[in-house]
Write a protein that holds these residues in place. Sequence first.
Motif, short mmCIF file in Angstrom:
data_model
loop_
_atom_site.label_atom_id
_atom_site.label_comp_id
_atom_site.label_asym_id
_atom_site.label_seq_id
_atom_site.Cartn_x
_atom_site.Cartn_y
_atom_site.Cartn_z
N THR A 34 0.84 -1.19 0.00
CA THR A 34 0.00 0.00 0.00
C THR A 34 0.88 1.25 0.00
OG1 THR A 34 -0.12 -0.06 2.41
CG2 THR A 34 -1.93 -1.09 1.20
N ASP A 35 0.32 2.33 -0.47
CA ASP A 35 1.00 3.61 -0.49
C ASP A 35 1.17 4.10 0.95
OD1 ASP A 35 0.63 6.81 -0.52
OD2 ASP A 35 1.65 6.14 -2.35
N ARG A 36 2.34 4.57 1.30
CA ARG A 36 2.61 5.00 2.68
C ARG A 36 1.74 6.18 3.11
NH1 ARG A 36 9.11 5.16 2.43
NH2 ARG A 36 9.35 3.00 1.82
N THR A 38 -1.26 7.42 1.51
CA THR A 38 -2.72 7.31 1.36
C THR A 38 -3.29 6.01 1.89
OG1 THR A 38 -2.59 6.28 -0.84
CG2 THR A 38 -2.60 8.70 -0.74
N ARG A 42 -1.26 -0.24 -4.25
CA ARG A 42 -0.39 0.34 -5.27
C ARG A 42 -0.60 -0.29 -6.64
NH1 ARG A 42 5.46 0.57 -3.04
NH2 ARG A 42 5.72 1.84 -4.89
#
Length: 101
Positions: A34-36, A38, A42
């Motif tokens: 996952t995006d750090r 948001t 990904r």
Amino acid sequence: MSIYVGNLSYEVTQDTLTAVFAEYGSVKRVQLPTDRETGRLRGFGFVEMGTEEEETTAIDALDGAEWMGRDLKVNKAKPKEDRGGGSFGGGNRGGGSRNRY
């Protein structure tokens, strides 16, 4: 060995991805980064299966297959590259020694 799975829908879950790969053998682990900032997926993930033969079968069957409205990119994962230990170059930017009188 690990399998890279790209072009995933942002709606995918570990359970749904596991179910797809389970058709080709035993799934040991699924990772969905996952995006750090948001927390959003990904769009890619990694799958580890019980044997290399199962992984090869899954890659052959799923690479280019349409799933959840997207054409999957499935291949052997490449080892993570070393990014140089966090150093971004540079070093002493002081411009030489400074004598104090």
